[in-house]
Design a protein around this motif. Structure first.
Motif: not given
Length: 217
Positions: A124-128, A151-152, A155-158, A160
């Motif tokens: 998971s990349l969410e918030g990272k 990201i697809e 998830g969406v990182p905080a 990049t």
């Protein structure tokens, strides 16, 4: 944001000089190590941009308050050339999660090139904080494809960070136009002006995957 690290005096320039040198780069072990060392220096620079929190550490004689990173980091590399640099980042961010993208250039008979994506593995990349590693930023197509595939799936990182050793001026402009720059920082050791018709950077360093691991069919 675009950060070009050879604009200041830094030991990184020595590693890049050896990566470029046509004699020194004939030693695959030295070449891999210089990519790794470049990753270590870039990781240190990126570490200055992270969020930090206070943590109390118990020593044999008492307690000490230290500042440690609060962000969760994910390191992603584009196979195969990105692996030595990836290891350098992992030497610094030793508790980071890891992602990998398998992509390659496919040339048509008319000489045109497209990037083909084969596989993406990611946590998971969410918030990272995501760090995408690719030694050469030529046209920008490979790293764009890798970024949006990651990201697809993850998830969406905080934020990049894109990390390359050598970038072309065209590649830098491509990143500026095709990435959400309020959430993306490009880090590169040097920027070269030219590219060949097959999208190799000049003077560049040659093919980092072949130099690190041997020529492919």
């Amino acid at each position: 944001m675009i950060r070009v690290l050879n604009q200041e005096n830094t030991i990184l320039s020595r590693y890049v000089a050896q990566l470029r040198d046509e004699v020194t780069q004939r030693d695959p072990m030295r070449f891999r190590r210089n990519l790794e060392r470049t990753g270590e220096v870039m990781a240190y620079e990126i570490s200055k941009t992270l969020n930090y929190r206070a943590e109390t550490v118990v020593t044999p004689l008492g307690e000490a308050e230290v500042m440690v990173p609060a962000d969760e980091v994910v390191i992603a590399s584009i196979l195969r050339a990105g692996v030595p640099m990836h290891n350098g980042f992992l030497n610094v961010f030793d508790d980071a999660a890891n992602a990998f993208v398998s992509a390659f250039r496919k040339y048509s008979k008319d000489g045109t090139m497209k990037v083909v994506l084969e596989q993406v593995t990611t946590p998971s990349l969410e918030g990272k904080v995501l760090i995408v590693v690719d030694p050469m930023l030529a046209t920008g197509a490979s790293i764009e494809l890798a970024y949006y595939a990651l990201i697809e799936k993850g998830g969406v990182p905080a934020h990049t960070h894109l990390a390359s050793v050598i970038s072309s001026t065209d590649g830098v402009e491509y990143v500026r136009k095709h990435f959400p720059m309020e959430h993306v920082t490009l880090w590169t050791a040097a920027v070269d002006e030219e590219m060949t018709v097959k999208s190799y950077i000049v003077p560049g360093i040659g093919d980092p995957g072949d130099l690190a691991y041997g020529k492919k069919l």
